[in-house]
Design an enzyme around this catalytic site. Sequence first.
Site, PDB file in Angstrom:
ATOM      1  N   GLY A 132      21.201  25.659 -31.120  1.00  0.00           N
ATOM      2  CA  GLY A 132      20.695  26.173 -32.390  1.00  0.00           C
ATOM      3  C   GLY A 132      20.428  27.663 -32.340  1.00  0.00           C
TER       4      GLY A 132
ATOM      5  CD  GLU B 193      26.866  24.314 -24.858  1.00  0.00           C
ATOM      6  OE1 GLU B 193      25.976  25.103 -25.167  1.00  0.00           O
ATOM      7  OE2 GLU B 193      26.646  23.105 -24.572  1.00  0.00           O
TER       8      GLU B 193
ATOM      9  CG  ASN C 209      25.793  22.783 -15.188  1.00  0.00           C
ATOM     10  OD1 ASN C 209      25.030  23.738 -15.037  1.00  0.00           O
ATOM     11  ND2 ASN C 209      25.370  21.532 -15.328  1.00  0.00           N
ATOM     12  CB  ALA C 210      24.873  27.972 -17.021  1.00  0.00           C
TER      13      ALA C 210
ATOM     14  CD  GLN D  81      18.643  32.179 -26.745  1.00  0.00           C
ATOM     15  OE1 GLN D  81      19.636  32.788 -27.136  1.00  0.00           O
ATOM     16  NE2 GLN D  81      17.468  32.307 -27.336  1.00  0.00           N
TER      17      GLN D  81
ATOM     18  CB  ALA E 224      16.024  26.552 -19.043  1.00  0.00           C
ATOM     19  CG  HIS E 225      12.061  24.858 -23.721  1.00  0.00           C
ATOM     20  ND1 HIS E 225      13.251  25.107 -24.354  1.00  0.00           N
ATOM     21  CD2 HIS E 225      11.521  23.795 -24.361  1.00  0.00           C
ATOM     22  CE1 HIS E 225      13.413  24.249 -25.340  1.00  0.00           C
ATOM     23  NE2 HIS E 225      12.383  23.428 -25.367  1.00  0.00           N
TER      24      HIS E 225
ATOM     25  CB  CYS F  61      15.709  42.264 -42.185  1.00  0.00           C
ATOM     26  SG  CYS F  61      15.798  44.054 -42.243  1.00  0.00           S
TER      27      CYS F  61
ATOM     28  N   GLY G 183       7.099  19.750 -24.431  1.00  0.00           N
ATOM     29  CA  GLY G 183       8.120  19.783 -23.384  1.00  0.00           C
ATOM     30  C   GLY G 183       7.712  20.720 -22.268  1.00  0.00           C
TER      31      GLY G 183
END
Length: 558
Positions: free
Chosen positions: A170, A190, A236-237, A257, A260-261, A404, A486
């Site tokens: 997202g 990704e 996979n990163a 991004q 990972a949280h 903005c 989480g």
Amino acid sequence: MSTDRPVLAARGGELRCKGWRQEALLRMLENVLEVGERPADLIVYASLGKAARDWPSYQRIVSLLKNLADDETLLLQSGRPVGVFRTTSDAPMVLSACNNMVGSWQTPDRFYALAEAGLTIWGGLTAGAWQYIGMQGVLQGTYEVLRAVAREHFDGDLAGRWLLTAGLGGMGSSQPLAATMAGAASLTVEVNPEKLSRAQDNGWLHEVTDSVDAAITAVTAAAQERRPRAIGLLANAGEVMPELVARGVIPDIVTDQTAAHDARFGYLPSGLALDEWEASRAADPQALEERARSTMARHVRAMVALQAAGAVVFENGNNLRAQAREAGVTDAFAIRGFMERYLRPLFCRGIGPFRWVALSGDTADLAKLDDIAAALVPERPEVRRWIELARARVPVQGLPARSCWLGHIERARMAEAVNNAVASGEISAPVLFSRDHLDSAGMTHPLIGTEAMRDGSDGISDWPILDALLLSCTGADLVAVHAGGGGYSGFMQSAGVSVVADGTAHAATRLRRALNSDTGLGVLRYAEAGYDEARAVALNPASNLHWAATTATTEGDA
Ligand code: NAD
């Protein structure tokens, strides 16, 4: 109703509620699901960020908003409506508290258990407060970071440079577009082929491959030719980053991004196929989390190595370093956070991720809003430059919206001009103003927004709580206080605000009060923390701020 996209936001001038203030919030609730990642599960973004507790709660909120009077306030507790109170026509229409738990109760395990029991949700920042506008919400932040990186490390120019990152969810899907807009080539890793296809279909990625060799060849060639080309890699990163270190391939800029949280839902461990993820989570969630953290550890070790080899490396607000540290990477915080490293000077001036939404759904209204914004702050030409770039490059997702970065006083000036344009009919329907919670007054997150504060006040969450209390007194239409969830448990406290410009004099007053109070408190938060940039704004008479510390000094009563 399709089951995968069960809600679309209403458009046009017809009201289903007793006024535009209520109708605007209802459209925003619908809109976060229209543009969200898994709307059938009410999930908007960041893997678990939810718009409402459950579908019965959603239906009940809709019906309550439709019947809400101008002097009533609807209260939400973690996405569930609990009651309507008689207040005043200057009070918020909606007050929301989401996933706030006392200190040591904010752990991932408690959160998952309470969420499973239907007692809480994680509202993310903008999901549960109905302010998410698609990937654009984070796009300008990423763009501003890349511009700051360019200024600081590459003589102001990213042509000929390349960015390595991961995650096309997202928020993450904004990354390749931000890189292209900033003039850099990019490689985004990704694990989900559908996310890669979506990014390619939307034009955010120019090509997609599943070969590391092909990806490196494509991105380095684009950089050599100074072409801002965006490459996607299905991989996979946590495997690709160490592979690049092993090959001695050093990108110019590195970040990440993935979600990972959240070690249970947001980051796929190495060696696990995408279609095995859910079963593995159900079978043994703790073991899955350990595997995810161990992959994150390798991922971060590689990022630290790339930094040592000369790449500019920063964390992009997903808590990756903290997860890796938990898995034993003692030098994870050798990597700095994007906020404190690149964006803090803007927050000191109250400049942050402001946004507006054309509630008519008409793109002609967005064009008029863009015109107003482009002419608003001639003394900061970067605002016009951003608006021109955004109107050319940013696709419309859901109700037409624009993010903005405007600052103290500027936001209220924008809102006032728009309110006048709504009143005159130049804009066909009311406009909602809001912002990301990751803003100067709205956020305490000692690993993201408020990392490494000059006075050491990183974890003090009085500020977003004061912000929400203050906003509730200003006539804002929605005020939210969010926390935890989480992997974020115990790390985050935030405040959110939305205000509707419906063309009335009442709206003009409330917009000015709410927006100036919000940015004003942000400036004072950083002034109190010792930042000269903030103190200069706080002391400038044009800011119209009453900083108590100054009063104490000048009145000699300190
Ligand atoms: P999301 O859940 O929608 O997307 C995450 C993506 O990462 C998914 O597409 C997933 O397939 C991919 N992924 C997971 N594991 C992977 C791996 N090992 N390798 C490669 N790809 C992998 O999340 P989102 O909304 O895009 O948010 C991403 C993160 O950014 C979150 O942690 C969120 O909290 C954070 N965030 C940062 C900011 C900011 O201002 N920088 C703003 C909002 C959110």
